[in-house]
Each structure stands twice: as structure tokens, then as C-alpha cells.
Scaffold this active site. Structure first.
Site, PDB file in Angstrom:
ATOM      1  N   GLN A 199       0.843  -1.192   0.000  1.00  0.00           N
ATOM      2  CA  GLN A 199       0.000   0.000   0.000  1.00  0.00           C
ATOM      3  C   GLN A 199       0.881   1.245   0.000  1.00  0.00           C
ATOM      4  O   GLN A 199       1.574   1.541   0.981  1.00  0.00           O
ATOM      5  CB  GLN A 199      -0.919  -0.029   1.211  1.00  0.00           C
ATOM      6  N   ARG A 219      -4.495   3.066   4.810  1.00  0.00           N
ATOM      7  CA  ARG A 219      -3.819   3.917   3.830  1.00  0.00           C
ATOM      8  C   ARG A 219      -4.214   3.492   2.419  1.00  0.00           C
ATOM      9  O   ARG A 219      -4.655   2.357   2.196  1.00  0.00           O
ATOM     10  CB  ARG A 219      -2.308   3.846   4.011  1.00  0.00           C
ATOM     11  N   ALA A 240     -11.747   1.418   4.318  1.00  0.00           N
ATOM     12  CA  ALA A 240     -10.719   0.683   3.581  1.00  0.00           C
ATOM     13  C   ALA A 240      -9.863   1.623   2.733  1.00  0.00           C
ATOM     14  O   ALA A 240     -10.085   2.838   2.691  1.00  0.00           O
ATOM     15  CB  ALA A 240     -11.371  -0.387   2.710  1.00  0.00           C
ATOM     16  N   HIS A 241      -8.888   1.039   2.036  1.00  0.00           N
ATOM     17  CA  HIS A 241      -7.903   1.834   1.309  1.00  0.00           C
ATOM     18  C   HIS A 241      -8.546   2.677   0.207  1.00  0.00           C
ATOM     19  O   HIS A 241      -9.408   2.214  -0.541  1.00  0.00           O
ATOM     20  CB  HIS A 241      -6.782   0.960   0.741  1.00  0.00           C
ATOM     21  N   GLY A 242      -8.111   3.935   0.162  1.00  0.00           N
ATOM     22  CA  GLY A 242      -8.548   4.824  -0.904  1.00  0.00           C
ATOM     23  C   GLY A 242      -9.926   5.430  -0.728  1.00  0.00           C
ATOM     24  O   GLY A 242     -10.407   6.145  -1.616  1.00  0.00           O
TER      25      GLY A 242
END
Length: 342
Positions: A199, A219, A240-242
């Protein structure tokens, strides 16, 4: 519980509102209308609770002017009693600020830049090239990764963890055991098993954000995860990511948001909502508790998807009928076609 003491006139000046009663009358705590005593401030924000004022013993009551006659004692007259209560609650906060400076037991990198008015408590760990702003407080056990930037007047409660390169704005509050910047759940299948996708993004958090306890914000995989100004997030939430959350959105407990979803401004997301990944939620969208959001929306509105509460016998019958819907729909279509031929 007792806190600071304020008189009726001081509270009225703080709210810039009118008052009725003894200007010098003092209270030292806030309590619900049902149990408030003569030393307490209370409020009535809903008309259905006005009947409780007949036996209310509070020293001061926050009331809408339209209901002034419902209480004969000391009162503060405000258009929105609940908002006024929120504004006054800070005055009675009993939290004691941490001592400025770095506690001897803290481990702080020599390259970290910590404002003189900041407080780094016992057993904190502060990594390389960290920046901590004026009047920010770190409670015991916080871990601040390399390259983290924390703005002014932030408050991190005990055992908060910020992974590397997380960025916090000003006036951010993060409650205990929350983790910001952990890896997103990114893996690629292969014949040899799951291959980790490292990530490479960050987490960027705006100003005046509050994040509850035991929450995790991942991240980004490639782009940053972003939390806008004024966002409030409850306990046990996973972003969650993004994920990107717009300004002034409120997210209640146990919500899960899958990766790369964009949530608009001024949304409210009630408890236990599950939101799919890679979708966009419009500004001013409101999800009722337990809603399962499988697709995005382009217009504001209120949405729900849970089955209303019912007794268990009805639930069992309806559960069986749910499995029969496809067959019933097919039969209805056949009947419609048959009717068309008549």
C-alpha cells in the site's frame, strides 16, 4: 459529576442569549432532565419531554422561548436547546490537559519537531521526521510513525497508532486504540497463493475531525485515503484503502466501507451500514441503520434496506416466502401472458 461552576449570566453571555431568573445562580454540572438537581444545568430539546418540567429540580434549564412558561425556575432561552447544550458542554468538561513537554519515558527521534506547547506523555514513541503542532496532546502509549504530520490543538488518547506518513489537520481528536494508516486489504491471487499488494498511499485527515475508539482507517493502495474537514466517525468503524469522505459527514458505529468508495459531503451513515467498494455516494445522502449499499447514487435522499422488526414466527414465514419470490414472479408472468391472449 461536578466540574467547573458558572452562573446564569455567564452561561447566557457564552450563548449570547436571553435568560430569566437569578443572574448569580450557579451550577456545576450537566444532567438529564429526569435526574437533574439544583446544582445542575439541563435542557429540553423535544416537546414530548416538556411534561417532565413539572417535577424538574434543575437549577437552570435550556428552553425554547415558545416553552418559557413550562418552567418557573432559572432558564436560558435559546432557539435550539440541543445545540446550546452542545456548546455549553465544553465548559463543564473535566478532562485535565497533559503537561507540556516530553515525558522522560517517551522515545522520541532526534529528527522529530515538537512544538514547545505540545505534550508527549509517558511511553509514547515518536518516529523520524515527525512534526507535532502547538498545544497538541498525546496521551500515554501513542505510537507516531515516521514522517507523520500532526497539526495544532490535536488530542490523541491513549494507545492511538499513526502509521508512517499520516497527515492530521488542526483540532483533530482520536480516541483510544484507533489505528490510522494500516495497510489496505490488497492481495493478488497466484498459483503460489496470495501476493501482497504493498500500500503506497497515505491517509490525509482534515481539520476538526473526531474519530472514535477501535476504528481503523487504511492507507491508500496508490492514491491517499482522505477524510474531509468536520467529519465525525464513531467507534469500531472500518474505512478501507482509498476511501474518500466529504466534509461534515457523520459515520456511526460498526460501519464498514470498502475500498475506493467516495462519500459526499454532509452525509449521515447510521450504525451497521455496509458500503460496497468503487462506488460514489452523493452529497446529503442519509442511510438508515443496517442498510447494505451495493451501488452508488447521484442524487441526495434517505435510503434503507433492512427488514423491519417482527416476531419470530412471522419472520420464519416471511423467510420462506422470500425464497419463493422467483417462482412466484415466474408464475405471475405466465398468468399475464395468458390474460393477454384472452
Amino acid at each position: 459529576m461536578q466540574g467547573s461552576t458558572f452562573n446564569l449570566q455567564q452561561l447566557a453571555e457564552h450563548l449570547a442569549c436571553e435568560f430569566v431568573g437569578d443572574a448569580s445562580y450557579e451550577v456545576n454540572a450537566v444532567a438529564p432532565v429526569e435526574v437533574a438537581t439544583r446544582s445542575d444545568l439541563t435542557f429540553v430539546a423535544q416537546e414530548r419531554l416538556l411534561k417532565l418540567l413539572a417535577e424538574c429540580n434543575a437549577g437552570i434549564v435550556l428552553l425554547n422561548p415558545a416553552h418559557e412558561s413550562d418552567f418557573s425556575g432559572n432558564k436560558l432561552l435559546v432557539t435550539d436547546p440541543y445545540l446550546a447544550y452542545a456548546k455549553l458542554s465544553k465548559l463543564f468538561d473535566m478532562r485535565v490537559a497533559r503537561n507540556q513537554g516530553v515525558h522522560p519515558s517517551a522515545v522520541v527521534s532526534s529528527s522529530a519537531k515538537i512544538a514547545p506547547t505540545a505534550a508527549v506523555s509517558a511511553n509514547c514513541v515518536v518516529g523520524d521526521n515527525v512534526e507535532i503542532g502547538e498545544n497538541t496532546e498525546l496521551y500515554p502509549g501513542c505510537v507516531i510513525g515516521d514522517g507523520v504530520v500532526i497539526g495544532a490543538r490535536c488530542l490523541l488518547h491513549a494507545n492511538v497508532t499513526l502509521y508512517a506518513d499520516v497527515i492530521l489537520g488542526n483540532d483533530v481528536i482520536i480516541h483510544s486504540a484507533t489505528v490510522i494508516g494500516s495497510d489496505g486489504f490488497g492481495f493478488s491471487p497466484s498459483k503460489d497463493g496470495w501476493i501482497k499488494i504493498h500500500q503506497l498511499g497515505r491517509v490525509r485527515i482534515g481539520n476538526r475531525v473526531e474519530i472514535g475508539a477501535n476504528t481503523a482507517i487504511d492507507r491508500g493502495a496508490l492514491t491517499d485515503t482522505e477524510i474531509g474537514d468536520g467529519v465525525i466517525i464513531d467507534n469500531q468503524v472500518h474505512l478501507a484503502h482509498g476511501v474518500k469522505v466529504g466534509r461534515n459527514t457523520a459515520i456511526a458505529g460498526c460501519v464498514g466501507v470498502a475500498g475506493s468508495t467516495v462519500i459526499g459531503e454532509n452525509c449521515t451513515i447510521a450504525g451497521m451500514v455496509a458500503i460496497n467498494g468503487h462506488i460514489s455516494i452523493a452529497d446529503n445522502t442519509h442511510f438508515n441503520g443496517g442498510t447494505v449499499v451495493t451501488k452508488g447514487n447521484t442524487e441526495a435522499g434517505v435510503f434503507a434496506s433492512t427488514t423491519p422488526l417482527q416476531d419470530v414466527r412471522s419472520w420464519r414465514k416471511n423467510s420462506v416466502r422470500y425464497t419463493q419470490l422467483d417462482e412466484m414472479a415466474s408464475r405471475i408472468r405466465k398468468l399475464e401472458k395468458a390474460l393477454e391472449k384472452l
